[in-house]
Design a protein around this motif. Structure first.
Motif, mmCIF file in Angstrom:
data_model
loop_
_atom_site.group_PDB
_atom_site.id
_atom_site.type_symbol
_atom_site.label_atom_id
_atom_site.label_comp_id
_atom_site.label_asym_id
_atom_site.label_seq_id
_atom_site.Cartn_x
_atom_site.Cartn_y
_atom_site.Cartn_z
ATOM 1 N N LEU A 249 0.594 -0.952 -0.182
ATOM 2 C CA LEU A 249 0.234 0.268 -0.054
ATOM 3 C C LEU A 249 0.638 1.166 -0.262
ATOM 4 O O LEU A 249 0.494 2.634 -0.936
ATOM 5 C CB LEU A 249 -1.110 0.125 1.541
ATOM 6 C CG LEU A 249 -2.305 -0.572 1.614
ATOM 7 C CD1 LEU A 249 -2.587 -1.286 2.809
ATOM 8 C CD2 LEU A 249 -2.999 -0.459 -0.193
ATOM 9 N N GLY A 250 1.642 1.434 0.835
ATOM 10 C CA GLY A 250 3.148 2.069 0.222
ATOM 11 C C GLY A 250 3.063 2.423 -0.302
ATOM 12 O O GLY A 250 3.765 4.031 -0.993
ATOM 13 N N THR A 251 4.351 1.984 -1.196
ATOM 14 C CA THR A 251 4.348 1.648 -2.371
ATOM 15 C C THR A 251 3.996 2.291 -3.311
ATOM 16 O O THR A 251 4.091 3.195 -4.259
ATOM 17 C CB THR A 251 5.130 0.594 -2.426
ATOM 18 O OG1 THR A 251 6.522 0.244 -2.166
ATOM 19 C CG2 THR A 251 5.916 0.606 -4.002
ATOM 20 N N LEU A 252 2.404 1.660 -3.655
ATOM 21 C CA LEU A 252 1.091 2.185 -4.535
ATOM 22 C C LEU A 252 1.052 3.937 -4.241
ATOM 23 O O LEU A 252 0.834 4.425 -4.915
ATOM 24 C CB LEU A 252 0.282 1.368 -4.223
ATOM 25 C CG LEU A 252 0.378 -0.314 -5.092
ATOM 26 C CD1 LEU A 252 -0.558 -1.074 -5.100
ATOM 27 C CD2 LEU A 252 0.217 0.143 -6.351
ATOM 28 N N ALA A 253 1.181 4.006 -2.301
ATOM 29 C CA ALA A 253 0.428 5.834 -2.516
ATOM 30 C C ALA A 253 2.251 6.418 -2.908
ATOM 31 O O ALA A 253 1.159 7.512 -3.428
ATOM 32 C CB ALA A 253 0.448 5.494 -1.135
ATOM 33 N N SER A 254 2.618 6.319 -2.625
ATOM 34 C CA SER A 254 4.183 7.081 -2.831
ATOM 35 C C SER A 254 4.680 6.871 -4.670
ATOM 36 O O SER A 254 4.349 8.447 -4.848
ATOM 37 C CB SER A 254 5.430 6.341 -2.384
ATOM 38 O OG SER A 254 5.799 5.752 -2.690
ATOM 39 N N SER A 255 3.855 6.045 -5.252
ATOM 40 C CA SER A 255 4.072 5.822 -7.063
ATOM 41 C C SER A 255 3.089 6.903 -7.331
ATOM 42 O O SER A 255 3.407 7.604 -8.406
ATOM 43 C CB SER A 255 4.235 4.697 -7.597
ATOM 44 O OG SER A 255 4.972 3.888 -7.442
ATOM 45 N N LEU A 256 1.585 6.458 -7.030
ATOM 46 C CA LEU A 256 0.570 7.664 -7.585
ATOM 47 C C LEU A 256 1.006 8.970 -6.563
ATOM 48 O O LEU A 256 0.834 9.570 -7.628
ATOM 49 C CB LEU A 256 -0.260 6.453 -7.054
ATOM 50 C CG LEU A 256 -1.718 7.516 -7.327
ATOM 51 C CD1 LEU A 256 -2.915 7.575 -8.581
ATOM 52 C CD2 LEU A 256 -3.098 7.584 -6.410
ATOM 53 N N TRP A 257 1.797 9.228 -6.021
ATOM 54 C CA TRP A 257 1.931 10.555 -5.762
ATOM 55 C C TRP A 257 2.855 11.273 -5.866
ATOM 56 O O TRP A 257 2.339 12.062 -6.939
ATOM 57 C CB TRP A 257 1.956 10.468 -3.980
ATOM 58 C CG TRP A 257 2.991 11.878 -3.887
ATOM 59 C CD1 TRP A 257 3.584 12.088 -3.629
ATOM 60 C CD2 TRP A 257 1.639 12.958 -3.142
ATOM 61 N NE1 TRP A 257 3.789 13.482 -3.399
ATOM 62 C CE2 TRP A 257 2.538 14.310 -2.779
ATOM 63 C CE3 TRP A 257 0.318 13.212 -3.246
ATOM 64 C CZ2 TRP A 257 2.244 15.127 -2.378
ATOM 65 C CZ3 TRP A 257 -0.304 14.463 -2.515
ATOM 66 C CH2 TRP A 257 0.579 15.592 -2.699
ATOM 67 N N PHE A 258 3.935 10.271 -6.770
ATOM 68 C CA PHE A 258 4.973 11.023 -7.575
ATOM 69 C C PHE A 258 4.749 11.235 -9.152
ATOM 70 O O PHE A 258 4.499 12.042 -10.014
ATOM 71 C CB PHE A 258 6.221 10.062 -7.432
ATOM 72 C CG PHE A 258 6.751 10.472 -5.874
ATOM 73 C CD1 PHE A 258 7.369 11.953 -6.116
ATOM 74 C CD2 PHE A 258 6.927 9.920 -5.660
ATOM 75 C CE1 PHE A 258 7.917 12.372 -4.401
ATOM 76 C CE2 PHE A 258 7.505 10.115 -3.715
ATOM 77 C CZ PHE A 258 8.372 10.973 -4.085
ATOM 78 N N THR A 259 3.244 10.300 -9.336
ATOM 79 C CA THR A 259 3.024 9.956 -10.995
ATOM 80 C C THR A 259 1.958 11.234 -11.207
ATOM 81 O O THR A 259 1.954 11.637 -12.151
ATOM 82 C CB THR A 259 2.060 9.028 -10.882
ATOM 83 O OG1 THR A 259 3.089 7.647 -11.504
ATOM 84 C CG2 THR A 259 1.279 8.986 -12.587
#
Length: 172
Positions: free
Chosen positions: A159-169
């Motif tokens: 979840l943290g990896t998805l959230a950070s990737s989504l944020w940077f995208t």
């Protein structure tokens, strides 16, 4: 996002998905999965950005490991979770690995609170921490447990990896 980066992201999410399934089934993350992920992450870094990508992958791996290691040392998580975050970092730059690890810790805290609430163990958990405060002592929890029950932290890492990737995208 370049096609190589997209492949790396899909591969990372697939590996994290396998880790979650394994963690839910057996409360273990296989070392073979970690080693495979480390190799694929570093190879993907080299393929995407050349030899400098190897340095980026190693730095990302070390950052993920370093951020989670204190939690393991304090008994708050199992060694497999630390290794999984290091594997995740191998796919990312040091900057992105830092944010993925921090988002994962936040997701883990949120998941832990939700588990305590869903299991109806809020009074028990609060009384335990109140007792520790009164005794001025710290009683380390058993690694990987929330309110005395196993907690698959790999979910929080995903979840943290998805959230950070989504944020940077979204902010790019």
């Amino acid at each position: 996002m370049a096609i190589e980066q997209m492949h790396n992201a899909v591969l990372l999410l697939g590996l994290l998905g396998f880790a979650v399934v394994s963690d839910l089934r057996s409360h273990r993350i296989p070392n073979l999965l970690i080693l495979l992920g480390l190799g694929l992450g570093l190879a993907g870094q080299v393929y995407s950005t050349g030899l400098s990508g190897l340095g980026d992958g190693i730095l990302g791996m070390l950052v993920g490991f370093a951020i989670f290691l204190p939690m393991y040392a304090l008994g708050g998580m199992a060694a497999g979770d630390v290794k999984l975050m290091a594997m995740t970092g191998a796919f990312l730059s040091a900057h992105d690995a830092t944010w993925a690890a921090l988002y994962s810790l936040i997701a883990g805290g949120c998941c832990g609170v939700l588990l305590v609430l869903v299991r109806g163990q809020l009074p028990l958990t609060l009384s335990r921490y109140l007792l520790m405060l009164r005794a001025h002592a710290y009683v380390a929890p058993v690694a990987g447990e929330v309110a005395g029950k196993p907690f698959p932290f790999s979910i929080a890492i995903l979840l943290g990896t998805l959230a950070s990737s989504l944020w940077f995208t979204l902010t790019a």
